[in-house]
Design a protein around this motif. Structure first.
Motif, PDB file in Angstrom:
ATOM      1  N   GLU A 316      21.509  21.603   2.927  1.00  0.00           N
ATOM      2  CA  GLU A 316      21.559  23.004   2.509  1.00  0.00           C
ATOM      3  C   GLU A 316      20.518  23.830   3.262  1.00  0.00           C
ATOM      4  O   GLU A 316      20.825  24.893   3.804  1.00  0.00           O
ATOM      5  CB  GLU A 316      21.309  23.101   1.003  1.00  0.00           C
ATOM      6  N   ARG A 317      19.289  23.335   3.293  1.00  0.00           N
ATOM      7  CA  ARG A 317      18.198  24.104   3.904  1.00  0.00           C
ATOM      8  C   ARG A 317      18.332  24.217   5.416  1.00  0.00           C
ATOM      9  O   ARG A 317      17.977  25.235   6.015  1.00  0.00           O
ATOM     10  CB  ARG A 317      16.856  23.482   3.527  1.00  0.00           C
ATOM     11  N   LEU A 318      18.860  23.183   6.031  1.00  0.00           N
ATOM     12  CA  LEU A 318      18.988  23.187   7.488  1.00  0.00           C
ATOM     13  C   LEU A 318      20.405  23.553   7.941  1.00  0.00           C
ATOM     14  O   LEU A 318      20.701  23.499   9.135  1.00  0.00           O
ATOM     15  CB  LEU A 318      18.597  21.823   8.054  1.00  0.00           C
ATOM     16  N   GLU A 319      21.264  23.907   6.969  1.00  0.00           N
ATOM     17  CA  GLU A 319      22.639  24.318   7.260  1.00  0.00           C
ATOM     18  C   GLU A 319      23.360  23.274   8.112  1.00  0.00           C
ATOM     19  O   GLU A 319      23.924  23.553   9.168  1.00  0.00           O
ATOM     20  CB  GLU A 319      22.662  25.688   7.949  1.00  0.00           C
ATOM     21  N   MET A 320      23.338  22.050   7.608  1.00  0.00           N
ATOM     22  CA  MET A 320      23.975  20.923   8.297  1.00  0.00           C
ATOM     23  C   MET A 320      25.191  20.455   7.503  1.00  0.00           C
ATOM     24  O   MET A 320      25.272  20.653   6.285  1.00  0.00           O
ATOM     25  CB  MET A 320      22.992  19.749   8.448  1.00  0.00           C
ATOM     26  N   GLU A 321      26.133  19.828   8.187  1.00  0.00           N
ATOM     27  CA  GLU A 321      27.321  19.281   7.536  1.00  0.00           C
ATOM     28  C   GLU A 321      27.254  17.767   7.377  1.00  0.00           C
ATOM     29  O   GLU A 321      28.022  17.184   6.623  1.00  0.00           O
ATOM     30  CB  GLU A 321      28.581  19.646   8.332  1.00  0.00           C
ATOM     31  N   GLU A 322      26.316  17.133   8.054  1.00  0.00           N
ATOM     32  CA  GLU A 322      26.153  15.687   7.926  1.00  0.00           C
ATOM     33  C   GLU A 322      24.733  15.300   8.326  1.00  0.00           C
ATOM     34  O   GLU A 322      24.020  16.064   8.983  1.00  0.00           O
ATOM     35  CB  GLU A 322      27.163  14.928   8.784  1.00  0.00           C
ATOM     36  N   ILE A 323      24.345  14.105   7.915  1.00  0.00           N
ATOM     37  CA  ILE A 323      23.006  13.619   8.220  1.00  0.00           C
ATOM     38  C   ILE A 323      23.092  12.116   8.472  1.00  0.00           C
ATOM     39  O   ILE A 323      23.905  11.407   7.863  1.00  0.00           O
ATOM     40  CB  ILE A 323      22.044  13.936   7.057  1.00  0.00           C
ATOM     41  N   GLN A 324      22.288  11.628   9.410  1.00  0.00           N
ATOM     42  CA  GLN A 324      22.239  10.202   9.711  1.00  0.00           C
ATOM     43  C   GLN A 324      20.947   9.602   9.153  1.00  0.00           C
ATOM     44  O   GLN A 324      19.895  10.246   9.200  1.00  0.00           O
ATOM     45  CB  GLN A 324      22.300   9.946  11.228  1.00  0.00           C
ATOM     46  N   GLU A 366      18.597  11.635  14.516  1.00  0.00           N
ATOM     47  CA  GLU A 366      17.502  12.471  14.035  1.00  0.00           C
ATOM     48  C   GLU A 366      17.093  12.010  12.637  1.00  0.00           C
ATOM     49  O   GLU A 366      17.868  12.120  11.694  1.00  0.00           O
ATOM     50  CB  GLU A 366      17.930  13.938  14.008  1.00  0.00           C
ATOM     51  N   LYS A 367      15.873  11.501  12.541  1.00  0.00           N
ATOM     52  CA  LYS A 367      15.362  11.015  11.262  1.00  0.00           C
ATOM     53  C   LYS A 367      14.592  12.129  10.566  1.00  0.00           C
ATOM     54  O   LYS A 367      13.740  12.790  11.156  1.00  0.00           O
ATOM     55  CB  LYS A 367      14.430   9.815  11.487  1.00  0.00           C
ATOM     56  N   PHE A 368      14.887  12.322   9.259  1.00  0.00           N
ATOM     57  CA  PHE A 368      14.235  13.369   8.482  1.00  0.00           C
ATOM     58  C   PHE A 368      13.225  12.764   7.510  1.00  0.00           C
ATOM     59  O   PHE A 368      13.475  11.710   6.915  1.00  0.00           O
ATOM     60  CB  PHE A 368      15.263  14.194   7.700  1.00  0.00           C
ATOM     61  N   VAL A 388      26.196  10.399   6.407  1.00  0.00           N
ATOM     62  CA  VAL A 388      26.571  10.961   5.104  1.00  0.00           C
ATOM     63  C   VAL A 388      26.942  12.423   5.319  1.00  0.00           C
ATOM     64  O   VAL A 388      26.166  13.183   5.903  1.00  0.00           O
ATOM     65  CB  VAL A 388      25.419  10.845   4.090  1.00  0.00           C
ATOM     66  N   THR A 389      28.098  12.832   4.847  1.00  0.00           N
ATOM     67  CA  THR A 389      28.551  14.207   5.029  1.00  0.00           C
ATOM     68  C   THR A 389      28.346  15.030   3.761  1.00  0.00           C
ATOM     69  O   THR A 389      28.299  14.487   2.646  1.00  0.00           O
ATOM     70  CB  THR A 389      30.028  14.270   5.416  1.00  0.00           C
ATOM     71  N   ARG A 390      28.245  16.340   3.955  1.00  0.00           N
ATOM     72  CA  ARG A 390      28.149  17.259   2.807  1.00  0.00           C
ATOM     73  C   ARG A 390      29.404  17.135   1.933  1.00  0.00           C
ATOM     74  O   ARG A 390      29.323  17.143   0.703  1.00  0.00           O
ATOM     75  CB  ARG A 390      28.007  18.695   3.321  1.00  0.00           C
ATOM     76  N   GLU A 391      30.563  17.006   2.581  1.00  0.00           N
ATOM     77  CA  GLU A 391      31.823  16.899   1.835  1.00  0.00           C
ATOM     78  C   GLU A 391      31.819  15.665   0.931  1.00  0.00           C
ATOM     79  O   GLU A 391      32.289  15.711  -0.213  1.00  0.00           O
ATOM     80  CB  GLU A 391      32.992  16.824   2.817  1.00  0.00           C
ATOM     81  N   PHE A 392      31.267  14.552   1.435  1.00  0.00           N
ATOM     82  CA  PHE A 392      31.195  13.330   0.632  1.00  0.00           C
ATOM     83  C   PHE A 392      30.359  13.565  -0.626  1.00  0.00           C
ATOM     84  O   PHE A 392      30.738  13.159  -1.735  1.00  0.00           O
ATOM     85  CB  PHE A 392      30.590  12.196   1.458  1.00  0.00           C
ATOM     86  N   LEU A 393      29.220  14.225  -0.499  1.00  0.00           N
ATOM     87  CA  LEU A 393      28.333  14.459  -1.634  1.00  0.00           C
ATOM     88  C   LEU A 393      28.980  15.398  -2.647  1.00  0.00           C
ATOM     89  O   LEU A 393      28.896  15.175  -3.864  1.00  0.00           O
ATOM     90  CB  LEU A 393      27.000  15.032  -1.157  1.00  0.00           C
ATOM     91  N   ILE A 394      29.637  16.443  -2.177  1.00  0.00           N
ATOM     92  CA  ILE A 394      30.300  17.390  -3.082  1.00  0.00           C
ATOM     93  C   ILE A 394      31.432  16.704  -3.837  1.00  0.00           C
ATOM     94  O   ILE A 394      31.630  16.931  -5.036  1.00  0.00           O
ATOM     95  CB  ILE A 394      30.831  18.602  -2.289  1.00  0.00           C
ATOM     96  N   THR A 395      32.164  15.829  -3.141  1.00  0.00           N
ATOM     97  CA  THR A 395      33.310  15.148  -3.753  1.00  0.00           C
ATOM     98  C   THR A 395      32.875  14.134  -4.801  1.00  0.00           C
ATOM     99  O   THR A 395      33.528  13.983  -5.839  1.00  0.00           O
ATOM    100  CB  THR A 395      34.150  14.436  -2.668  1.00  0.00           C
ATOM    101  N   ASN A 396      31.763  13.454  -4.555  1.00  0.00           N
ATOM    102  CA  ASN A 396      31.394  12.317  -5.396  1.00  0.00           C
ATOM    103  C   ASN A 396      30.219  12.566  -6.335  1.00  0.00           C
ATOM    104  O   ASN A 396      29.890  11.698  -7.147  1.00  0.00           O
ATOM    105  CB  ASN A 396      31.076  11.109  -4.508  1.00  0.00           C
TER     106      ASN A 396
END
Length: 403
Positions: A316-324, A366-368, A388-396
């Motif tokens: 949300e803060r970094l306006e990303m759609e997925e994170i590794q 990119e490690k956060f 992990v995608t934003r869509e996955f988190l919203i769905t589950n």
């Protein structure tokens, strides 16, 4: 065929009496009761035994439209229902089903139609949940019991802990009211039984016998959030949140009972709104609800919920759609929330719970990192990361659904 002038049958080596048992609903149900051979002789004489129909053994073949009491040389243990389809008004019934199933009303009619016309077809485990009173959940179970009579039975959760299963073997419906399945192995057994074709019948003092099973389970409970342990991939469960009835009628069950013949006629005439999508007829997408997602969410561990929350916050803060991330990254992220865990647990969450697959080779990503003041930092590193995608988190995870 059953001879009504001779109220006895010999099945295998045992004798049975047909008895019309009165019920609380004002109807008699013809029931088979094990009887004593000598008692028959005492009452009717020894020659009377020659008149009694004889069968090799039992079978159990469900049917409501083309019922046969005797199949081959075996006695059918499935009970004929006394209701005969007859055209008539079903206004109360349709209103009741619409209240329980709302936007899934047509799916509910399909479920009930399949139950009546194709009783051997597997169907989802239907769960009606609500922490409110006067919703109609228990009325729904009682109504189905009246329709299917001896072929429906009320089951308590401890029945699944017992090795004996004669109380529900050969039944069409297993009805459970205010049931709590707090053990994962009971949930797994319930899931197995809902899709299996055979089961070992066990009774006290008797050998195990393999029988065909076609039971469908319906659970009603006031516990919306943790009455059973399931995950987001439990495709066998149809969970619906039921609202309070707008107009509570004291004679509701009686009204529904009066319309049973007309409703059964309706089910034999209507066209199904769905085609078979899976072994339980409906696809997971068709029966998945917000109530299911909330139940799954509540079953997740604190570690899993916290990891999802942190990842969503970063996106949300970094306006990303997925994170590794790799499992050790996940351990570090939740540690900032003072939650201790291990790489093995994080790997289990990512692979088994979230069904994600990591990279086969070590790659740059990119490690956060999350600092105590809430600052987010990142750096390039290498590893066999998961995505992990934003869509996955919203769905589950229900907390992230903005709708």
């Amino acid at each position: 065929m059953e001879n009504h002038e001779i109220p006895y049958s010999r099945i295998g080596w045992d004798y049975y009496l047909f008895d019309d048992v009165p019920t609380v609903y004002g109807k008699n149900i013809r029931t088979l009761i094990k009887w004593n051979k000598q008692a028959i002789i005492d009452d009717h004489g020894k020659k009377y035994l020659d008149k009694i129909p004889k069968y090799v053994g039992f079978t159990c073949v469900p049917s409501h439209l083309d019922y046969q009491r005797v199949i081959g040389n075996r006695f059918n243990q499935y009970h004929p229902i006394s209701h005969k389809p007859k055209k008539g008004s079903i206004n109360n019934t349709i209103s009741f089903i619409n209240h329980l199933f709302g936007e899934q009303y047509l799916l509910a009619l399909d479920y009930l139609q399949i139950l009546f016309t194709m009783p051997v077809q597997h169907l989802p485990i239907l769960c009606l949940v609500s922490n409110e009173r006067n919703t109609g959940k228990s009325t729904f179970l009682k109504w189905l019991k009246i329709i299917y009579e001896e072929n429906a039975t009320f089951i308590e959760s401890n029945s699944f802990q017992s090795q004996f299963n004669t109380d529900w073997a050969g039944k069409l419906l297993g009805l459970m009211d205010e049931t709590l399945f707090n053990q994962e192995e009971i949930t797994e057994k319930l899931k197995y039984l809902s899709t299996s074709n055979t089961q070992k019948l066990e009774a006290k003092g008797k050998d195990r016998v393999e029988i065909y099973i076609f039971i469908k389970f319906i659970i009603c409970t006031n516990n919306e959030y943790n009455f059973i342990k399931i995950d987001e991939f439990s495709e066998r469960f149809w969970v619906r949140k039921i609202n309070r009835l707008k107009h509570q009628k004291t004679e509701m069950l009686e009204d529904l009972k009066e319309e049973i013949p007309a409703f059964l006629h309706f089910l034999t005439q209507r066209k199904l709104s769905t085609r078979k999508q899976s072994r339980m007829w409906f696809s997971f997408e068709q029966i998945k609800t917000k109530a299911f997602t909330r139940l799954v969410q509540n079953n997740k561990s604190r570690v899993e919920k916290e990891l999802a929350s942190i990842l969503y916050m970063i996106m949300e803060r970094l306006e990303m759609e997925e994170i590794q991330l790799c499992p050790y990254d996940a351990v570090d992220l939740v540690y900032r929330s003072r939650i201790k865990t291990s790489q093995n647990e994080m790997r289990r969450i990512l692979k088994r719970n979230w069904k994600l697959t990591n990279q086969t080779n070590s790659c740059w990503y990119e490690k956060f990192s999350l600092w105590q003041d809430g600052d987010i930092q990142s750096k390039k590193t290498k590893g066999r990361y998961f995505t992990v995608t934003r869509e996955f988190l919203i769905t589950n995870f229900d907390d992230f659904d903005d709708n």
